[in-house]
Design a protein around this motif. Structure first.
Motif, short mmCIF file in Angstrom:
data_model
loop_
_atom_site.label_atom_id
_atom_site.label_comp_id
_atom_site.label_asym_id
_atom_site.label_seq_id
_atom_site.Cartn_x
_atom_site.Cartn_y
_atom_site.Cartn_z
N ARG A 11 0.81 -1.22 0.00
CA ARG A 11 0.00 0.00 0.00
C ARG A 11 0.85 1.27 0.00
O ARG A 11 0.68 2.16 0.82
CB ARG A 11 -0.95 0.01 1.18
CG ARG A 11 -1.92 -1.13 1.18
CD ARG A 11 -2.83 -1.07 2.33
NE ARG A 11 -3.44 0.26 2.33
CZ ARG A 11 -4.32 0.66 3.21
NH1 ARG A 11 -4.69 -0.13 4.16
NH2 ARG A 11 -4.83 1.87 3.15
N ILE A 12 1.78 1.35 -0.94
CA ILE A 12 2.64 2.53 -1.01
C ILE A 12 2.52 3.26 -2.34
O ILE A 12 3.22 4.25 -2.56
CB ILE A 12 4.12 2.17 -0.75
CG1 ILE A 12 4.60 1.14 -1.75
CG2 ILE A 12 4.31 1.71 0.67
CD1 ILE A 12 6.08 0.83 -1.66
N TYR A 13 1.66 2.80 -3.25
CA TYR A 13 1.55 3.49 -4.53
C TYR A 13 0.11 3.84 -4.89
O TYR A 13 -0.24 5.00 -4.97
CB TYR A 13 2.18 2.64 -5.65
CG TYR A 13 2.19 3.35 -6.97
CD1 TYR A 13 3.13 4.32 -7.25
CD2 TYR A 13 1.23 3.06 -7.92
CE1 TYR A 13 3.12 4.99 -8.45
CE2 TYR A 13 1.22 3.72 -9.13
CZ TYR A 13 2.17 4.69 -9.39
OH TYR A 13 2.15 5.35 -10.58
N ASN A 14 -0.72 2.84 -5.13
CA ASN A 14 -2.08 3.09 -5.63
C ASN A 14 -2.90 3.98 -4.71
O ASN A 14 -3.61 4.86 -5.17
CB ASN A 14 -2.82 1.77 -5.85
CG ASN A 14 -2.33 1.03 -7.05
OD1 ASN A 14 -1.79 1.63 -7.98
ND2 ASN A 14 -2.50 -0.27 -7.05
N ARG A 15 -2.80 3.74 -3.44
CA ARG A 15 -3.61 4.53 -2.50
C ARG A 15 -3.23 6.00 -2.55
O ARG A 15 -4.08 6.88 -2.43
CB ARG A 15 -3.43 3.90 -1.13
CG ARG A 15 -3.26 4.79 0.01
CD ARG A 15 -3.21 3.99 1.29
NE ARG A 15 -1.87 3.90 1.80
CZ ARG A 15 -1.55 4.07 3.07
NH1 ARG A 15 -2.49 4.26 3.95
NH2 ARG A 15 -0.34 4.01 3.47
N PHE A 16 -1.97 6.32 -2.79
CA PHE A 16 -1.54 7.71 -2.86
C PHE A 16 -1.87 8.34 -4.20
O PHE A 16 -2.29 9.49 -4.26
CB PHE A 16 -0.05 7.83 -2.56
CG PHE A 16 0.26 7.51 -1.14
CD1 PHE A 16 0.02 8.42 -0.16
CD2 PHE A 16 0.74 6.26 -0.80
CE1 PHE A 16 0.26 8.12 1.17
CE2 PHE A 16 0.98 5.95 0.51
CZ PHE A 16 0.75 6.88 1.50
#
Length: 130
Positions: free
Chosen positions: A90-95
């Motif tokens: 959870r370090i790319y899409n959520r941002f």
């Protein structure tokens, strides 16, 4: 009026780029045990174009996307299922999706008369573009 709107767009994109890098960096620090620092240090943003045609471009290391994908196959003890839905980092899409929504909202609703007056005052006082 177009110059003022262009400055507003550029300023909004610059702020959102800084916020993206800061927020994603905090999540990377909590999710990963930092080994080389490559994932944190090689992220940057730039504004391409100017005025109303400005776009925000964010550069991240290529493997950042793969760390976010769920792992479907894991090794388990004998007798357990080999297929599981592992949790991604959870370090790319959520941002990306969260900031996309924030940018769209700020560009749609943030250009008000008070914003126009503030930009005009900055121009009178020697606007430096930052």
């Amino acid at each position: 009026m177009d110059a003022i709107k262009g400055k507003f767009i550029e300023h909004t994109l610059r702020e959102e780029g800084k916020r993206f890098i800061r927020n994603q960096g905090a999540a990377i620090k909590t999710e990963l045990r930092n080994r080389t620092g490559n994932l944190l240090n090689n992220r940057k943003f730039k504004i391409i174009g100017s005025g109303a045609q400005a776009t925000l471009h964010i550069d991240v290391p290529d493997y950042n996307r793969f760390l976010d994908i769920r792992s479907k196959f894991r090794r388990h003890k004998r007798g357990q299922s080999k297929r599981s839905s592992g949790k991604g980092l959870r370090i790319y899409n959520r941002f990306v999706m969260g900031h996309y929504q924030g940018i769209a909202e700020r560009l749609m609703y943030g250009y008000t008369q008070s914003t126009i007056d503030m930009i005009r005052e900055k121009w009178k006082g020697g606007f430096d573009g930052q």
